[in-house]
Design an enzyme around this catalytic site. Structure first.
Site: not given
Ligand code: GLN
Length: 266
Positions: A110, A147, A209
């Site tokens: 991630c 998101r 994850h």
């Molecule tokens: N920079 C991140 C995102 O795109 C972080 C990703 C994550 O580890 N939640 O949201």
């Protein structure tokens, strides 16, 4: 690991007596998604086979010689955490890239995955530099964008992989950069091109994850076997072990991802 399990005696063939060293990068900063579960899964899968796995935590300011390790792992973190470690990680960039070229197995999750690409452009347009292990760039489309969240099912070189994604940034692979897998359910790198994660030699980057390795034992074994072969030669192989609990966890996550697909959310 603190739970009892049946151990297959055949498990002690092949690799018994080997020692491996794992570098866990920034465990106190990049650790928002139970990433330590990946370390525990590796320790367990080595332990039942009689392989000693030493875990070394590498924090901001510490020295790191990646070639001296057999496995490297970095977990997830939000933008703030990514900014906290980016400069320090940059110090190790060239050495990590060279070690990956030499076959070092590595897992980046991630926010850690994003930092192993060329750069992450955050929602305000700020650039967080990456170390370019993978040829890719991640861009956050802005505060108003949704998101990418939910259960994921992938097809990969090591079979079906399941996990959970939660990221705002969209990752775009350069031509020639292999993905880790193809998305069957979920958003993956960007929700558009069907790719998920990235792979270079034995280095794997992924958004998945939850933790990833306990419910995807094939991915854990791929990393361990690559580590053994790099250090001890091609004859070092892993015997199968009892994976009943792992298979059950995998099946539950796979069902959740399929149900998400049926509901039509990516
Ligand atoms: N920079 C991140 C995102 O795109 C972080 C990703 C994550 O580890 N939640 O949201």
């Amino acid at each position: 690991m603190g739970y009892p399990r049946r151990v297959d005696e055949r498990a002690h063939g092949g690799a018994h007596g080997y020692r491996l060293r794992l570098a866990h990068l920034y465990p106190d900063v990049m650790n928002i998604y139970g990433d330590r579960g990946n370390v525990l899964a590796l320790q367990h899968r080595c332990g039942v086979r009689g392989i000693a796995l030493e875990v070394v935590e590498v924090n901001v300011g510490d020295e790191l010689d990646p070639a001296a390790f057999d496995l490297v792992l970095i977990g997830g973190g939000q933008d703030r955490e990514q900014r906290r470690v980016a400069d320090d990680l940059a110090r190790h960039g060239a050495a990590i890239r060279a070690a990956v070229d030499g076959g070092l197995p590595l897992l980046a999750i991630c926010g850690g995955f994003q930092l192993f690409g060329a750069r992450y452009v955050d929602q305000s347009g700020g650039v967080v530099p990456g170390i370019g292990v993978f040829d890719l760039e991640t861009r956050h489309p802005g505060r108003r964008a949704d998101r990418c969240i939910g259960d994921v099912l992938l097809t990969t070189e090591v079979g079906e992989v399941v996990g959970f994604e939660n990221h705002g940034g969209r990752t775009y692979l350069a031509p020639g950069q292999a993905p880790f897998g193809r998305v069957r359910h979920g958003f993956g790198n960007n929700g558009e091109d069907g790719t998920e994660g990235a792979r270079r030699n034995n280095a794997i980057g992924t958004y998945l994850h939850g933790s990833l390795l306990p419910k995807n034992p094939a991915v854990a074994d791929e990393l361990i076997e690559a580590a053994l072969r790099r250090r001890f030669g091609a004859g070092a192989t892993l015997a199968p072990i009892d994976d009943e609990a792992e298979a059950a966890a995998h099946a539950v996550a796979a069902r959740a991802a399929v149900a998400r697909g049926r509901r039509g959310r990516a």
